[in-house]
Design an enzyme around this catalytic site. Structure first.
Site, PDB file in Angstrom:
ATOM      1  N   SER A 107      13.901 -34.542 -11.208  1.00 35.03           N
ATOM      2  CA  SER A 107      15.216 -34.598 -11.845  1.00 35.03           C
ATOM      3  C   SER A 107      16.021 -35.745 -11.268  1.00 35.03           C
ATOM      4  O   SER A 107      15.847 -36.116 -10.095  1.00 35.03           O
ATOM      5  CB  SER A 107      15.931 -33.274 -11.564  1.00 35.03           C
ATOM      6  OG  SER A 107      17.297 -33.397 -11.866  1.00 35.03           O
ATOM      7  N   LYS A 155      13.669 -29.818  -5.442  1.00 31.11           N
ATOM      8  CA  LYS A 155      12.967 -30.927  -6.110  1.00 31.11           C
ATOM      9  C   LYS A 155      12.630 -32.036  -5.113  1.00 31.11           C
ATOM     10  O   LYS A 155      11.543 -32.614  -5.147  1.00 31.11           O
ATOM     11  CB  LYS A 155      13.841 -31.504  -7.239  1.00 31.11           C
ATOM     12  CG  LYS A 155      14.062 -30.552  -8.410  1.00 31.11           C
ATOM     13  CD  LYS A 155      12.783 -30.305  -9.193  1.00 31.11           C
ATOM     14  CE  LYS A 155      12.976 -29.343 -10.343  1.00 31.11           C
ATOM     15  NZ  LYS A 155      11.729 -28.907 -10.973  1.00 31.11           N
ATOM     16  N   TYR A 201      18.870 -26.188  -5.522  1.00 30.45           N
ATOM     17  CA  TYR A 201      17.983 -26.604  -6.622  1.00 30.45           C
ATOM     18  C   TYR A 201      17.517 -28.048  -6.407  1.00 30.45           C
ATOM     19  O   TYR A 201      16.324 -28.343  -6.444  1.00 30.45           O
ATOM     20  CB  TYR A 201      18.707 -26.468  -7.967  1.00 30.45           C
ATOM     21  CG  TYR A 201      17.971 -27.172  -9.091  1.00 30.45           C
ATOM     22  CD1 TYR A 201      16.763 -26.683  -9.580  1.00 30.45           C
ATOM     23  CD2 TYR A 201      18.477 -28.359  -9.646  1.00 30.45           C
ATOM     24  CE1 TYR A 201      16.081 -27.352 -10.596  1.00 30.45           C
ATOM     25  CE2 TYR A 201      17.807 -29.024 -10.657  1.00 30.45           C
ATOM     26  CZ  TYR A 201      16.603 -28.521 -11.125  1.00 30.45           C
ATOM     27  OH  TYR A 201      15.930 -29.181 -12.120  1.00 30.45           O
TER      28      TYR A 201
HETATM   29  P1  NAD Z   1      12.972 -23.573 -18.713  1.00 29.91           P
HETATM   30  O1  NAD Z   1      13.566 -22.525 -17.837  1.00 29.91           O
HETATM   31  O2  NAD Z   1      13.221 -23.506 -20.155  1.00 29.91           O
HETATM   32  O3  NAD Z   1      11.391 -23.647 -18.461  1.00 29.91           O
HETATM   33  C1  NAD Z   1      10.791 -23.283 -17.239  1.00 29.91           C
HETATM   34  C2  NAD Z   1       9.676 -22.312 -17.562  1.00 29.91           C
HETATM   35  O4  NAD Z   1       9.007 -21.940 -16.353  1.00 29.91           O
HETATM   36  C3  NAD Z   1      10.171 -21.018 -18.215  1.00 29.91           C
HETATM   37  O5  NAD Z   1       9.400 -20.771 -19.381  1.00 29.91           O
HETATM   38  C4  NAD Z   1       9.935 -19.945 -17.158  1.00 29.91           C
HETATM   39  O6  NAD Z   1       9.644 -18.687 -17.743  1.00 29.91           O
HETATM   40  C5  NAD Z   1       8.767 -20.527 -16.388  1.00 29.91           C
HETATM   41  N1  NAD Z   1       8.661 -20.115 -14.976  1.00 29.91           N
HETATM   42  C6  NAD Z   1       9.644 -20.097 -14.038  1.00 29.91           C
HETATM   43  N2  NAD Z   1       9.144 -19.704 -12.857  1.00 29.91           N
HETATM   44  C7  NAD Z   1       7.812 -19.480 -13.044  1.00 29.91           C
HETATM   45  C8  NAD Z   1       6.755 -19.066 -12.207  1.00 29.91           C
HETATM   46  N3  NAD Z   1       6.963 -18.787 -10.910  1.00 29.91           N
HETATM   47  N4  NAD Z   1       5.510 -18.949 -12.724  1.00 29.91           N
HETATM   48  C9  NAD Z   1       5.283 -19.217 -14.047  1.00 29.91           C
HETATM   49  N5  NAD Z   1       6.249 -19.611 -14.890  1.00 29.91           N
HETATM   50  C10 NAD Z   1       7.503 -19.744 -14.397  1.00 29.91           C
HETATM   51  O7  NAD Z   1      13.457 -24.989 -18.126  1.00 29.91           O
HETATM   52  P2  NAD Z   1      13.320 -26.447 -18.717  1.00 29.91           P
HETATM   53  O8  NAD Z   1      14.677 -26.941 -19.036  1.00 29.91           O
HETATM   54  O9  NAD Z   1      12.260 -26.503 -19.739  1.00 29.91           O
HETATM   55  O10 NAD Z   1      12.856 -27.221 -17.407  1.00 29.91           O
HETATM   56  C11 NAD Z   1      11.491 -27.448 -17.100  1.00 29.91           C
HETATM   57  C12 NAD Z   1      11.395 -28.151 -15.747  1.00 29.91           C
HETATM   58  O11 NAD Z   1      12.152 -29.367 -15.802  1.00 29.91           O
HETATM   59  C13 NAD Z   1      11.966 -27.350 -14.595  1.00 29.91           C
HETATM   60  O12 NAD Z   1      11.138 -27.566 -13.463  1.00 29.91           O
HETATM   61  C14 NAD Z   1      13.324 -27.971 -14.379  1.00 29.91           C
HETATM   62  O13 NAD Z   1      13.745 -27.849 -13.036  1.00 29.91           O
HETATM   63  C15 NAD Z   1      13.062 -29.421 -14.733  1.00 29.91           C
HETATM   64  N6  NAD Z   1      14.271 -30.141 -15.175  1.00 29.91           N
HETATM   65  C16 NAD Z   1      15.012 -29.644 -16.213  1.00 29.91           C
HETATM   66  C17 NAD Z   1      16.160 -30.321 -16.598  1.00 29.91           C
HETATM   67  C18 NAD Z   1      17.030 -29.779 -17.714  1.00 29.91           C
HETATM   68  O14 NAD Z   1      18.197 -30.203 -17.830  1.00 29.91           O
HETATM   69  N7  NAD Z   1      16.554 -28.901 -18.581  1.00 29.91           N
HETATM   70  C19 NAD Z   1      16.564 -31.496 -15.942  1.00 29.91           C
HETATM   71  C20 NAD Z   1      15.765 -31.975 -14.900  1.00 29.91           C
HETATM   72  C21 NAD Z   1      14.614 -31.285 -14.531  1.00 29.91           C
END
Ligand code: NAD
Ligand code: UDP
Length: 338
Positions: free
Chosen positions: A124, A152, A148
């Site tokens: 991120s 990362k 958080y």
């Molecule tokens: P999201 O919550 O929609 O997707 C994450 C998925 O991981 C979910 O489906 C959840 O059920 C699953 N999950 C969580 N813990 C788990 C575990 N221990 N075992 C198996 N599955 C698990 O989030 P997103 O927005 O799609 O983000 C995806 C990734 O991108 C994350 O790592 C997040 O930190 C990173 N990210 C997101 C953003 C954003 O703004 N959305 C920005 C930067 C980074």
């Protein structure tokens, strides 16, 4: 080529599964559904006319991971699984370190033991902390201001240590800026469990009448109109970046950070205005105090991804707000009953 996608039922994961299937990859999703619904994957399959394998389970379950690697011939892992809410991470830091850091270590151990050494990791822009200047390039100093972000950063450090110990690994650190929008079909999108923390789903939920008004966090930042500036990127562009990263990792060992952003910053009020002008929906708002931990402005220099991944964001701000609204209005209750 077989790919394991952890967290593939979530917001970015489901869009990436769609792009991977369309690019001809065989996809297995491992997700514990803690923040998602299997319905997203049903729709991905409907949209692509292709099938994927879904396994409900946790990345912290080593026995399950070993079985998955034994039963399949994975070539790469795309790792989205994790917890992502900054505020919540301050309330429950141990859960964040357990899920994000321990979960990733467990996944990497299973990968190492199975001889699968190609990993695309969801990092991120938060790892840049409060940058001294803009736009941000990948060599900027890294820091964290909340659990958080620290999770990362710790994972990035662990992955650098892993490569230093074994140069057979190829690892992409994809540093996302602000993913927004939805697939243009309006069938898959972001489905926050609770009141959204992020700006775009908050705007769409105000527009549809689920929330009363947007609180704009801070009107006195040193930005063009006093409100916070971010680099919003369409989730489909972001997802395509993952397909390019997998391609690039073949034959490029190392740990590669890539900024996935558009390279432009928009303020909160510009986002509200873009939404109003594209969708003709009013979004009442009120300027309130700054949100603790927020920075004034953040946007990427995406040049490294352009030259090394042959990738750049193609969708406009109008595409982002229009697609976010199509998803919200077609699915007022997300993947629940509409
Ligand atoms: P999201 O919550 O929609 O997707 C994450 C998925 O991981 C979910 O489906 C959840 O059920 C699953 N999950 C969580 N813990 C788990 C575990 N221990 N075992 C198996 N599955 C698990 O989030 P997103 O927005 O799609 O983000 C995806 C990734 O991108 C994350 O790592 C997040 O930190 C990173 N990210 C997101 C953003 C954003 O703004 N959305 C920005 C930067 C980074
Ligand atoms: N923001 C806002 N009101 C909200 C949510 C967000 O004013 O209800 C602002 C926030 O202060 C930041 C921008 O919108 O300037 C993007 O915030 P978001 O939480 O979506 O992403 P972040 O960049 O914080 O990860």
């Amino acid at each position: 080529m077989d790919i394991l996608v952890t967290g593939g039922a979530g917001y970015i994961g489901s869009h990436t599964c769609l792009e991977l299937l369309q690019a001809g990859y065989k996809v297995t999703v491992l997700d514990n559904l803690s923040n998602s619904s299997e319905e997203s994957l049903r729709r991905v399959q409907e949209l692509t006319g292709k099938t994927l394998t879904f396994v409900k389970g946790d990345i912290r379950d080593r026995a399950l991971l070993d079985k998955l690697f034994a039963d399949n011939d994975f070539n790469s892992v795309v790792h989205f699984a994790g917890l992502k809410a900054v505020g919540e991470s301050c309330q429950m830091p141990l859960e964040y370190y357990d899920n994000n850091v321990y979960g990733t270590v467990n996944l990497c151990m299973a990968m190492r033991d199975a001889g699968v050494k190609r990993l695309v990791f969801s990092s991120s822009a938060t790892v840049y902390g409060d940058p001294a200047s803009l736009p941000i390039t990948e060599d900027f100093p890294l820091s964290a201001t909340n659990p958080y972000g620290r999770s990362k950063l710790i994972i990035e450090d662990i992955l650098r240590d892993l490569f230093a110990s074994d140069e057979e690994w190829s690892i992409a650190l994809l540093r996302y800026f602000n993913p927004v929008g939805a697939h243009e079909s309006g069938m898959i999108g972001e489905d926050p469990n609770d009141i959204p923390n992020n700006l775009m789903p908050y705007i769409t939920q105000v527009a549809i009448g689920k929330l009363q008004q947007l609180s704009v966090f801070g009107g006195d930042y040193p930005t063009k109109d006093g409100t916070g500036v971010r680099d919003y990127i369409h989730v489909v562009d972001l997802s395509i970046g993952h397909v390019r990263a997998i391609e690039r990792l073949q034959g490029h060992k190392g740990v590669h950070p890539w900024n996935l952003g558009v390279g432009n910053g928009y303020s909160v009020l510009e986002m509200v205005e873009a939404f109003r002008s594209e969708t003709e929906q009013q979004v009442p708002y009120k300027i309130v105090d700054r949100r603790s931990g927020d920075i004034a402005a953040c946007y990427a220099n995406p040049e490294k991804a352009r030259t090394e991944l042959n990738w750049q964001a193609e969708r406009t701000l109008d595409d982002m707000v229009r697609d976010a609204w199509r998803w919200q209005s077609n699915n007022p209750n997300g993947y629940g009953h509409n």
